[in-house]
Design an enzyme around this catalytic site. Structure first.
Site, mmCIF file in Angstrom:
data_model
loop_
_atom_site.group_PDB
_atom_site.id
_atom_site.type_symbol
_atom_site.label_atom_id
_atom_site.label_comp_id
_atom_site.label_asym_id
_atom_site.label_seq_id
_atom_site.Cartn_x
_atom_site.Cartn_y
_atom_site.Cartn_z
ATOM 1 N N GLU A 26 -3.151 7.340 -4.450
ATOM 2 C CA GLU A 26 -3.859 6.850 -5.778
ATOM 3 C C GLU A 26 -5.192 6.762 -6.042
ATOM 4 O O GLU A 26 -5.782 6.654 -7.096
ATOM 5 C CB GLU A 26 -3.380 5.362 -5.937
ATOM 6 C CG GLU A 26 -3.850 4.389 -4.962
ATOM 7 C CD GLU A 26 -3.458 2.904 -4.868
ATOM 8 O OE1 GLU A 26 -2.240 2.622 -4.857
ATOM 9 O OE2 GLU A 26 -4.484 2.022 -5.138
ATOM 10 N N ASP B 52 3.551 -0.553 -7.330
ATOM 11 C CA ASP B 52 2.225 -0.897 -8.033
ATOM 12 C C ASP B 52 1.101 0.006 -7.078
ATOM 13 O O ASP B 52 0.108 -0.120 -7.398
ATOM 14 C CB ASP B 52 2.227 -2.256 -7.772
ATOM 15 C CG ASP B 52 0.860 -2.769 -8.312
ATOM 16 O OD1 ASP B 52 0.706 -2.351 -9.610
ATOM 17 O OD2 ASP B 52 0.131 -3.551 -7.783
ATOM 18 N N HIS C 249 -1.733 -0.264 -9.552
ATOM 19 C CA HIS C 249 -2.260 -1.189 -8.840
ATOM 20 C C HIS C 249 -2.802 -2.382 -9.475
ATOM 21 O O HIS C 249 -4.039 -2.544 -9.491
ATOM 22 C CB HIS C 249 -3.357 -0.535 -7.866
ATOM 23 C CG HIS C 249 -3.926 -1.324 -6.678
ATOM 24 N ND1 HIS C 249 -4.116 -0.537 -5.301
ATOM 25 C CD2 HIS C 249 -3.868 -2.511 -6.294
ATOM 26 C CE1 HIS C 249 -4.211 -1.250 -4.605
ATOM 27 N NE2 HIS C 249 -4.118 -2.490 -4.976
ATOM 28 N N ARG D 228 0.759 -1.119 -0.104
ATOM 29 C CA ARG D 228 0.094 -0.080 0.180
ATOM 30 C C ARG D 228 1.013 1.140 -0.061
ATOM 31 O O ARG D 228 2.137 1.196 0.790
ATOM 32 C CB ARG D 228 -0.924 -0.162 1.173
ATOM 33 C CG ARG D 228 -2.037 -1.086 1.109
ATOM 34 C CD ARG D 228 -3.004 -0.713 -0.066
ATOM 35 N NE ARG D 228 -4.217 -1.456 0.121
ATOM 36 C CZ ARG D 228 -4.262 -2.408 -0.487
ATOM 37 N NH1 ARG D 228 -3.533 -3.032 -1.438
ATOM 38 N NH2 ARG D 228 -5.302 -3.395 -0.613
HETATM 39 P P1 NAI Z 1 -0.991 -11.697 4.963
HETATM 40 O O1 NAI Z 1 -1.950 -11.165 6.015
HETATM 41 O O2 NAI Z 1 -1.010 -13.015 4.602
HETATM 42 O O3 NAI Z 1 0.387 -11.140 5.364
HETATM 43 C C1 NAI Z 1 0.756 -9.897 5.968
HETATM 44 C C2 NAI Z 1 2.036 -10.113 6.836
HETATM 45 O O4 NAI Z 1 2.508 -8.764 7.265
HETATM 46 C C3 NAI Z 1 1.786 -10.925 8.087
HETATM 47 O O5 NAI Z 1 2.740 -11.833 8.187
HETATM 48 C C4 NAI Z 1 1.894 -9.856 9.233
HETATM 49 O O6 NAI Z 1 2.268 -10.458 10.470
HETATM 50 C C5 NAI Z 1 2.894 -8.803 8.737
HETATM 51 N N1 NAI Z 1 3.015 -7.441 9.311
HETATM 52 C C6 NAI Z 1 1.983 -6.900 9.996
HETATM 53 N N2 NAI Z 1 2.271 -5.835 10.539
HETATM 54 C C7 NAI Z 1 3.720 -5.767 10.301
HETATM 55 C C8 NAI Z 1 4.627 -4.694 10.363
HETATM 56 N N3 NAI Z 1 4.566 -3.742 11.389
HETATM 57 N N4 NAI Z 1 5.852 -4.935 9.883
HETATM 58 C C9 NAI Z 1 6.076 -6.071 9.362
HETATM 59 N N5 NAI Z 1 5.293 -6.992 9.053
HETATM 60 C C10 NAI Z 1 4.061 -6.946 9.345
HETATM 61 O O7 NAI Z 1 -1.308 -10.722 3.632
HETATM 62 P P2 NAI Z 1 -0.903 -10.701 2.243
HETATM 63 O O8 NAI Z 1 -2.145 -11.366 1.642
HETATM 64 O O9 NAI Z 1 0.338 -11.301 2.069
HETATM 65 O O10 NAI Z 1 -0.980 -9.299 1.827
HETATM 66 C C11 NAI Z 1 -0.208 -8.472 2.279
HETATM 67 C C12 NAI Z 1 -0.618 -6.978 1.689
HETATM 68 O O11 NAI Z 1 -0.503 -6.826 0.090
HETATM 69 C C13 NAI Z 1 -2.143 -6.726 1.711
HETATM 70 O O12 NAI Z 1 -2.426 -6.217 3.114
HETATM 71 C C14 NAI Z 1 -2.499 -5.658 0.734
HETATM 72 O O13 NAI Z 1 -2.403 -4.353 1.357
HETATM 73 C C15 NAI Z 1 -1.076 -5.796 -0.264
HETATM 74 N N6 NAI Z 1 -2.088 -6.484 -1.778
HETATM 75 C C16 NAI Z 1 -1.777 -5.789 -2.751
HETATM 76 C C17 NAI Z 1 -2.178 -6.050 -3.957
HETATM 77 C C18 NAI Z 1 -1.995 -5.460 -5.131
HETATM 78 O O14 NAI Z 1 -2.532 -5.584 -6.310
HETATM 79 N N7 NAI Z 1 -0.953 -4.492 -5.174
HETATM 80 C C19 NAI Z 1 -3.257 -7.280 -3.911
HETATM 81 C C20 NAI Z 1 -3.115 -7.904 -2.560
HETATM 82 C C21 NAI Z 1 -2.577 -7.615 -1.543
#
Ligand code: NAI
Length: 329
Positions: free
Chosen positions: A262, A257, A294, A233
């Site tokens: 945005e 991305d 995105h 994000r």
């Molecule tokens: P997930 O929940 O599987 O993984 C997120 C990880 O970040 C977790 O392991 C969590 O412990 C960690 N985390 C939380 N707070 C943290 C911090 N302060 N410092 C370091 N790590 C921390 O989520 P997933 O599926 O891997 O998605 C991650 C992010 O990717 C989503 O929240 C979303 O914002 C973004 N995303 C972007 C997309 C795009 O098209 N550009 C599409 C899908 C997701």
């Protein structure tokens, strides 16, 4: 149930219709959810939204007044939804937690490779029949140190690909991944990760703890020439600090991305508009910045999974009042 699907693009329709199989009365609009468009949901029981829809407290209250009970976001991230307000209003909110971690991880790698190996310039030069190589020098990924911030589903998928490239992997995450050691991923502090990594990729959610997690002080300790990738994000990076460290030559490159502002920009056709966001214009001007709007999630597999899980969420709400992907109890 009757569901208004906001921000629904034509490329999403076929999969939504297929997954729905006439179970719900889906209404599609390309308009995004805002205080002014909330009224369109009159008569519906649920709304289905996407990442740049405004589901702030005020908008949720407007939806609640109209009788909306369910909010289904077709995204993994949910920083655009005021969950505390939704909970207070007793609305159910669900996301699509893991529609395709590989789609996003692979896009992060595509950005890294395209920028590092100068593929965009190379293609432009090729079209102009300029076959000189002088501007196209890249570096090997093999042997580099890669820092992954957030090693959840997407971060770990990215780390696995980078493991295949033969890199040294560092991770920062309050919840370490159980299989980290299988790919040699070592957890360190954020500071250590930033100091040691040649390539840094962000995969944590945006929330009150991660907003501007990469700010002036964090750029200052990065390695000279480091590459930064953000497919998570925009708000996790302070854009002004990013621009400053690109302009000074400290950063070797940035693959983005997502962008802090945005909303209203990405996903829309602005071809005939004069963009007013000076920071975005500046970012786009750097030859060592590659930006996509995105689109990291955008694969056929991901669209299919998003549609199916969204319909599953609606079905579960209708049948049990709860879905497996509800964001709170
Ligand atoms: P997930 O929940 O599987 O993984 C997120 C990880 O970040 C977790 O392991 C969590 O412990 C960690 N985390 C939380 N707070 C943290 C911090 N302060 N410092 C370091 N790590 C921390 O989520 P997933 O599926 O891997 O998605 C991650 C992010 O990717 C989503 O929240 C979303 O914002 C973004 N995303 C972007 C997309 C795009 O098209 N550009 C599409 C899908 C997701």
């Amino acid at each position: 149930m009757k569901v208004l699907c906001y921000s629904l693009k034509p490329f999403e329709r076929p999969e939504m219709m297929r997954a729905n199989n006439n179970q719900h009365e889906l209404i599609f609009t390309e308009q995004s959810l805002s205080l002014t468009t909330a009224a369109l949901a009159k008569g519906c029981k649920a709304v289905c939204i996407f990442t740049n829809d405004d589901a702030s407290g005020q908008v949720l209250e407007a939806l609640h007044e109209l009788g909306i009970v369910y909010i289904a976001t077709r995204s993994a991230g949910y920083n655009h939804i005021a969950l505390s307000v939704a909970k207070k209003l007793q609305m159910r909110v669900a996301n699509v937690p893991s529609y395709s971690p590989n789609a996003v991880a692979e896009h992060a790698v595509a950005l890294l490779m395209a920028l590092n190996r100068r593929l965009v310039e190379s293609q432009l030069l090729m079209q102009m029949q300029d076959f000189r190589l002088d501007a196209l020098v890249g570096f090997n990924i093999h042997g580099k140190t890669v820092g992954v911030i957030g090693t959840g589903q997407i971060g770990f998928a990215f780390a696995k690909i980078m493991h295949g490239f033969g890199t040294r992997l560092l991770g920062f995450d309050p919840q370490p991944h159980p299989q980290a050691s299988s790919i040699g991923l070592a957890y360190v502090s954020l500071e250590e990760l930033l100091r040691q990594s040649d390539i840094i990729s962000i995969h944590c959610p945006l929330n009150e703890h991660t907003q501007y997690m990469i700010d002036e002080a964090q750029f200052a300790i990065m390695k000279q020439g480091a590459y930064l990738i953000n497919t998570a994000r925009g708000g996790i990076i302070r854009t002004s600090a990013l621009i400053k460290h690109l302009a000074s030559g400290k950063l070797g490159g940035a693959c983005l991305d997502v962008y802090e502002r945005e909303h209203g920009l990405f996903f829309h056709d602005h071809r005939h508009a004069i963009l007013q966001d000076e920071a975005f214009i500046r970012l786009r001007s750097f030859p060592n910045v590659l930006i996509t709007g995105h689109q990291a999630f955008l694969t056929v597999e991901a669209l299919r999974n998003i549609a199916q899980t969204t319909i599953d969420n609606l079905n579960a709400w209708e049948q049990q009042g709860r879905s497996l992907n509800d964001l709170y109890d």
